[in-house]
Design an enzyme around this catalytic site. Sequence first.
Site, short mmCIF file in Angstrom:
data_model
loop_
_atom_site.label_atom_id
_atom_site.label_comp_id
_atom_site.label_asym_id
_atom_site.label_seq_id
_atom_site.Cartn_x
_atom_site.Cartn_y
_atom_site.Cartn_z
N ASP A 166 -3.28 12.70 16.52
CA ASP A 166 -3.77 11.52 15.81
C ASP A 166 -5.11 11.83 15.15
OD1 ASP A 166 -3.82 8.53 15.29
OD2 ASP A 166 -5.69 8.79 16.41
N HIS A 222 0.83 -1.21 0.00
CA HIS A 222 0.00 0.00 0.00
C HIS A 222 0.86 1.25 0.00
CE1 HIS A 222 -2.35 -3.14 2.18
NE2 HIS A 222 -3.27 -2.76 1.33
N GLY A 250 -12.40 7.64 4.53
CA GLY A 250 -13.04 6.48 5.14
C GLY A 250 -14.13 6.86 6.13
#
Length: 583
Positions: free
Chosen positions: A554, A217, A402
């Site tokens: 994050d 990936h 996503g």
Amino acid sequence: MTWLFNHPSDFAKEMVSGFVSANAAIVRQVPGGVVRSTCSKPGTVAVVVGGGSGHYPAFAGLVGQGLAHGAAMGNLFASPSAQQICSVARAANNGGGVLLAFGNYAGDVLHFGLARERLIAEGIPCEVIAITDDISSAVPDEEEKRRGVAGDLVVFKAAAAAAERGDSLEQVLAAARLANQRTRTIGVAFSGCKLPGAGQPLFTIPEGQMAFGMGIHGEPGISEMPIGTASELSHHLVEHLLRDVPSSVPQVKGARVGAILNGLGSVKYEELFVLWHSVAEDLAQRGIEVVDPQVGEFVTSFDMAGLSLTLFWLNDELEGLWQAPVYSSAFRKGSRFNEEPLPAGQESENQVVPLPEASAESRQCAVRIAGMVDALAETVIENAEELGRIDAVAGDGDHGIGMERGVRAAREQARQALERGAGAGSVLQQAADAWADKAGGTSGAIWGVILNTIGITLGNERQPDTLVVAQAITRACDGVMHFGKAKPGDKTLVDVLLPFSEALNQQASRGQPLAEAWWNAADVAERSARETADMVPKIGRARPLAERSKGTPDAGAVSLAQIIRAVGRCMNRESETGGMACH
């Protein structure tokens, strides 16, 4: 680049449809993926493989007699959801249990683990194996953290051959573990791949350089070096693999190995054969005998210019499993099976699962919960681009995309559940399945766990109060840490979810109304999200670039804090009182 597509969002769906149409004698489509269209031995174990789309012939091309019984297929480079995996596993089940086999990526580990629990709860014995053959992704002392790449084929093949001869589920799992323990892979990339409709490749490599050890990936490898000759590359590949010989191999000289030289998408077969010429010579000079080498494309990455070399160290058991016949659309070995097509009427269809009965109170609460799902969806959609930017600092930059896929699906499913008279718990559980199904990846699995656990805890009978909601958040946090294996300090969503849960429980113990308790705890969540900027990631795709992420929060922690605040604003707008009402 990827030249041919209609709409990028439809690429994976249309790809599967076309694949099934072209290989109807071997596979048939079911919700979530494909299964064999031919009869398997009753009472035997079914081997179900899977992962993201974009890696053909993995995973659908490896379904067929002697190989996988089914393949669960996620979106492009995104893991299939637990719901998809369960659907494929049910269709593939022969009565002897199911082995789920997949590459060791966080999203796959989460979704396949969840699927295993669901299947066992349904009475279908199930085991899992996460494949860990990529030596560049972790040191030998941390083999359990390694990625699964082209060595997937070896493990799938060993497990399927064991199932074909009638081994029990425990024996099939043992065969898969044997293959995994004795398989090693290393790869190299010359240029990045470009997904359908994308403006830029996922990664770039300086002109004239190659990335040694890069993942399928675009995960970072060991180093960058000048592109040399085929002989020089062969030497690098073989040397690195021989530094990581499994401890179960008594000696290298005189050993028998299987080998896979795998093209990742754009390297011509002729080039692979030139490289194999050098690899075969290198191995022979070291006294290593190669058994049935395979040169071609087995696990690709769209149009990535790259390749990998896999060696698997044979013993009598593993050699027999590797040499057993197989007939799939993309991989064939030995004589063809005497196949029988499935009888008519065994095609799987989508079925609407009945919803549990709900009280009037819970249905009223469900309306407000659906409104909260709307609110959090709008927040995620508004911030998707920024979330992707944060994620790209040390990850693959797909968190925003996503999450947006997930919340859109959750919002739509929540509305449909309302129309069917669902209670509060069912609305959340329906939204959870849709989110996990459409988002895929790690975030999809985690949010599936969060919403599903909250839904189960709230139930469909009463309007929950602050204590019940706090308990639901606590259980959701426990579930995320159990399935995702993340701990406080790992720089993940847990670093927000855990302090938020603790703060909400403190507010509940003081008797605070839900809206006020939630709003106060949201302050803790936002502060905790900011504090992740001082951490370095210890798990997930960002781990190899840990230092690069220092100073940036994050992305999963940030999106969770944004969602918590959005739900809090929704609660504060409520004028009703009691239960889930917000005051």
